[in-house]
Design a protein around this motif. Structure first.
Motif, PDB file in Angstrom:
ATOM      1  N   LEU A  18       0.854  -1.189   0.000  1.00 36.34           N
ATOM      2  CA  LEU A  18       0.000   0.000   0.000  1.00 36.34           C
ATOM      3  C   LEU A  18       0.890   1.239   0.000  1.00 36.34           C
ATOM      4  N   ASN A  19       0.519   2.202  -0.809  1.00 39.96           N
ATOM      5  CA  ASN A  19       1.272   3.446  -0.846  1.00 39.96           C
ATOM      6  C   ASN A  19       0.938   4.263   0.407  1.00 39.96           C
ATOM      7  N   TYR A  50      -1.303   7.764   0.178  1.00 37.58           N
ATOM      8  CA  TYR A  50      -2.672   7.907  -0.314  1.00 37.58           C
ATOM      9  C   TYR A  50      -3.613   7.087   0.561  1.00 37.58           C
ATOM     10  N   GLU A  86      -8.858   5.463  -1.651  1.00 37.31           N
ATOM     11  CA  GLU A  86      -8.466   5.994  -2.955  1.00 37.31           C
ATOM     12  C   GLU A  86      -7.685   4.958  -3.758  1.00 37.31           C
ATOM     13  N   GLN A  87      -6.828   4.209  -3.049  1.00 37.02           N
ATOM     14  CA  GLN A  87      -6.014   3.218  -3.752  1.00 37.02           C
ATOM     15  C   GLN A  87      -6.859   2.071  -4.289  1.00 37.02           C
ATOM     16  N   ILE A  88      -7.944   1.768  -3.590  1.00 34.93           N
ATOM     17  CA  ILE A  88      -8.820   0.704  -4.094  1.00 34.93           C
ATOM     18  C   ILE A  88      -9.650   1.232  -5.269  1.00 34.93           C
ATOM     19  N   GLU A 114      -8.946   3.491  -7.296  1.00 40.54           N
ATOM     20  CA  GLU A 114      -8.110   3.851  -8.437  1.00 40.54           C
ATOM     21  C   GLU A 114      -8.245   2.872  -9.615  1.00 40.54           C
ATOM     22  N   ALA A 115      -8.147   1.571  -9.291  1.00 42.83           N
ATOM     23  CA  ALA A 115      -8.204   0.575 -10.363  1.00 42.83           C
ATOM     24  C   ALA A 115      -9.563   0.590 -11.057  1.00 42.83           C
ATOM     25  N   TYR A 156      -5.660   6.338   6.157  1.00 49.15           N
ATOM     26  CA  TYR A 156      -4.407   6.008   5.490  1.00 49.15           C
ATOM     27  C   TYR A 156      -3.923   4.628   5.936  1.00 49.15           C
ATOM     28  N   MET A 174      -8.740  -4.559  -2.998  1.00 47.70           N
ATOM     29  CA  MET A 174      -8.145  -3.920  -4.171  1.00 47.70           C
ATOM     30  C   MET A 174      -8.067  -4.911  -5.328  1.00 47.70           C
ATOM     31  N   TYR A 188       4.979  -1.073  -3.296  1.00 48.78           N
ATOM     32  CA  TYR A 188       3.745  -0.393  -3.697  1.00 48.78           C
ATOM     33  C   TYR A 188       3.793   0.021  -5.165  1.00 48.78           C
ATOM     34  N   LYS A 231      -2.083  -3.023 -10.772  1.00 48.58           N
ATOM     35  CA  LYS A 231      -3.455  -2.540 -10.915  1.00 48.58           C
ATOM     36  C   LYS A 231      -3.747  -2.167 -12.348  1.00 48.58           C
ATOM     37  N   LEU A 236      -2.269   0.455 -13.892  1.00 48.61           N
ATOM     38  CA  LEU A 236      -2.134   1.900 -14.117  1.00 48.61           C
ATOM     39  C   LEU A 236      -1.027   2.159 -15.136  1.00 48.61           C
ATOM     40  N   ASN A 296       6.040  10.395  -2.752  1.00 46.88           N
ATOM     41  CA  ASN A 296       6.872   9.809  -1.712  1.00 46.88           C
ATOM     42  C   ASN A 296       8.302  10.308  -1.759  1.00 46.88           C
TER      43      ASN A 296
END
Lengths: 359, 318
Positions: free
Chosen positions: A102-103, A106, A110-112, A114-115, A150, A166, B216, B223, B225, B238
């Motif tokens: 996980l970033n 973010y 939001e990360q889920i 996103e895809a 987060y 995700m 990540y 994903k 992207l 980051n």
């Protein structure tokens, strides 16, 4: 047509110490909805195989040859755009360590989302609602409130659930789980596995489960492939693998599992360690550690053979094959071990005990 | 709310720091040989001990040093930084008249540095160990290693003497925002900007390349992207944290670091004034410029701390 067909996949890593042959001539297939396990020690090439399926092998790694057909289309010959439209959409991945996957900067939601926004063209609010549903589905309480949290505000188990959400977000046909529970403690592990299993059922998703833990395999998988030194050494339906292992390495793995009620003081282990992938031993890569090894094993490398007929598995349709000269009749001795099945009514995992001179 | 408290706390912490800075500077200034009275009267051979004493008292230099310090401090609290001995102008007025030149020069160099360094750093990290990366690293290393006064002289040599595009020194008596001045600003601006760009680029590249190896990033790629989104959305934010730290310390060079460059280019800014003040033992002017620089550096670091929290949700101040 199988959902995924991997044929003769070879992946090398070009390091300063030499060329590492991480995956060597690997062939396997996964049917729609099937739960396929890949077992092996660290360095057996499991994760590299997984990343190859999405063509995510980064330099210094390189996919040398082979075909990876997903729904009949060769992933390796697709354009970058075509592969991207499959990644996260039709093939998704659950990573081993959710905390690093996980970033940190973010929000989880939001990360889920996103895809979904990328692949399914959802609007921001649609994706958000869908994400909240997913979070609830993977068992995160107060999903709406948690959406904007987060990663560091999630516990380890919740992070792993978020990673699962995700992966499932675009309703993939194949879910690659790379040691999905290794980073978790045992009580949460069981819950997460259950979760993955029931969600896969619900979403009708095939699973390729990578693990070094045979217990996890027993719990979830239909079929298993055991890997050693970048090659498959045994393929079998899960029951057969546990009750009737055919390859000495599998036997070694099985007898290394500690069992409740065992009276021995020391944990059984396979002597020696995984060979250096830069310089694999000649012949069968397992022979230096194999208790049944003979001279023949140092000379020729066995291919996967049907354990009943001894014919190459690539030529005859078989569901149980092992890469050992014992099945081609090139060994003078026998694989001398026996499996005792301990029918324990309380446990639904098969409990077999292996004895023999495999030490 | 907590952020406001953090800022107030940090602002309060400025007071003891400035106390320390002022005591050290005051001590050092008075320890250096030659005082303003001697320097001024050296030009007048007829001046005797009486004149000397008279001037000393007039400048407030007759009292014991601790009393001088307290007097100076009293003035500072009422906003009076004293006056320049020779010209009798108020110190604050001198600073205000020179400040815009210095700030504009520093800002130009700083922005130029960031604008060059961040895209180059991203490019180098994405193409790590390829030709573009090697070239940009070589240029950055040169940029750091070359002494900036020498680079300044070379720019004058090429830009003014060979090409003849720029005058040799800053145009005199031209208002700051005139075309002549802004055009001339490019040379010292580039000189300051080169060093800034080089160090920012190196940090940007290193921290970005390190982030690129994290899981990540693989997860974001998995994903589906596009690589652009992976790099510019996931990795960049980051990696910016360490860049912000450096950029904040570099703002200090806006005020303090341009001393030499202003001298080389005869740029009429605070740096030149500072050197003159030291040469002429203008105690009040030295003190005021030092204090001002101190405040500037502290504020720049405060802004950096606030930016950390904006970039990284794990950093919270309470």
């Amino acid at each position: 047509m199988a959902l995924l067909e991997v044929e003769d996949l070879t992946v090398n890593f070009y390091t300063q110490d030499g060329t590492v042959n991480a995956v060597d001539n690997l062939t396997y297939s996964i049917e729609r909805g099937e739960k396929f396990g890949v077992v092996g020690e660290s360095g057996a090439g499991k994760s590299v195989t997984a990343l190859s399926l999405m063509r995510l092998i980064d330099s210094p790694g390189h996919i040398e040859s082979g075909e990876i057909r997903f729904k009949g289309q060769d992933i390796l010959s697709m354009s970058e755009d075509e592969v991207r439209s499959i990644r996260g959409n039709e093939i998704a991945m659950i990573f081993q360590d959710a905390q690093t996957a996980l970033n940190p900067v973010y929000s989880v939601g939001e990360q889920i989302a996103e895809a979904m926004r990328h692949h399914l063209d959802y609007s921001k609010s649609e994706a958000k609602e869908e994400t909240i549903d997913l979070l609830a589905k993977v068992g995160i309480p107060e999903a709406r409130k948690r959406y904007s949290d987060y990663p560091h505000e999630f516990s380890g188990g919740m992070q792993q659930r978020a990673i699962i959400a995700m992966a499932l977000s675009c309703d993939p046909d194949l879910l690659i789980c790379d040691e999905p529970t290794t980073a978790l403690d045992v009580t949460i592990e069981a819950k997460i596995l259950e979760e993955i299993e029931s969600l896969a059922e619900e979403f009708d998703t095939a699973i390729q489960l990578i693990t070094h833990d045979l217990g996890v395999i027993a719990e979830i998988c239909d079929r298993v492939m055991v890997m050693y030194g970048g090659k498959p050494v045994e393929k079998a339906p899960v029951e057969e693998l546990f009750y009737d292992p055919k390859h000495p390495y599998t036997v070694g793995l099985m007898s290394s599992i500690p069992r409740i009620g065992d009276s021995t003081d020391r944990l059984q282990t396979i002597p020696g360690k995984m060979p250096d992938l830069v310089e694999l031993p000649p012949g069968c890569s397992f022979h230096p550690r194999c208790p049944y090894a003979e001279e023949a094993c140092t000379l020729s490398e066995p291919e996967l053979l049907d354990t009943k007929t001894g014919k190459p598995a690539s030529e005859v349709g078989t569901n149980h094959s092992a890469a050992c000269l014992a099945y081609s009749g090139d060994l003078t001795g026998e694989l001398d071990y026996s499996v005792t099945v301990n029918e324990d009514s309380k446990s639904n995992a098969p409990a077999s005990q292996i004895t023999g001179d495999n030490q | 709310m907590s952020l406001r408290r953090f800022i107030v706390k940090r602002l309060l912490a400025i007071i003891p720091i400035l106390f320390g800075v002022s005591i050290i500077t005051f001590g050092l200034v008075h320890l250096t040989p030659g005082d303003p009275v001697q320097q001024i009267l050296a030009l007048n051979p007829r001046a005797g001990p009486t004149e000397k004493q008279q001037l000393r008292e007039q400048f407030g230099l007759a009292a014991p040093i601790w009393e001088q310090y307290l007097n100076w401090m009293k003035g500072v609290f009422t906003g009076d930084f004293g006056e320049v001995y020779r010209s009798r102008r108020a110190v604050s007025e001198v600073i205000y008249s020179r400040l815009p030149e210095t700030l504009l020069l520093g800002l130009f160099g700083w922005v130029f540095g960031l604008v060059i360094a961040i895209p180059t750093g991203i490019y180098a990290a994405v193409h790590k160990d390829q030709l573009g990366d090697t070239v940009s690293r070589f240029v950055a290393l040169s940029g750091i290693s070359i002494p900036n006064f020498w680079l300044g002289l070379m720019l004058i040599l090429i830009g003014s003497l060979t090409l003849g595009w720029w005058p040799v020194t800053a145009p005199k008596r031209a208002p700051l925002l005139s075309f002549d001045m802004l055009w001339y600003l490019i040379l010292p601006g580039l000189t300051i900007g080169t060093a800034a760009a080089s160090s920012i680029m190196r940090v940007m590249r290193t921290s970005m390349a390190e982030e690129m190896n994290k899981e990540y990033v693989t997860a974001a790629r998995a994903k589906g992207l596009p690589e652009r989104t992976v790099v510019l959305k996931h990795v960049l934010r980051n990696s910016l944290i360490s860049v912000v730290t450096l950029a904040a310390t570099l703002t200090a060079s806006i005020v303090a670091g341009s001393v030499i460059i202003e001298q080389v280019f005869a740029w009429p800014g605070l740096g030149q004034t500072f050197i003159q003040a030291i040469r002429n033992a203008e105690y009040n002017l030295i003190m005021a410029i030092t204090l001002f620089t101190g405040v500037f550096i502290i504020l720049a670091n405060l802004v950096a701390d606030i930016l950390y929290a904006a970039l990284d949700p794990r950093i919270r101040y309470d």
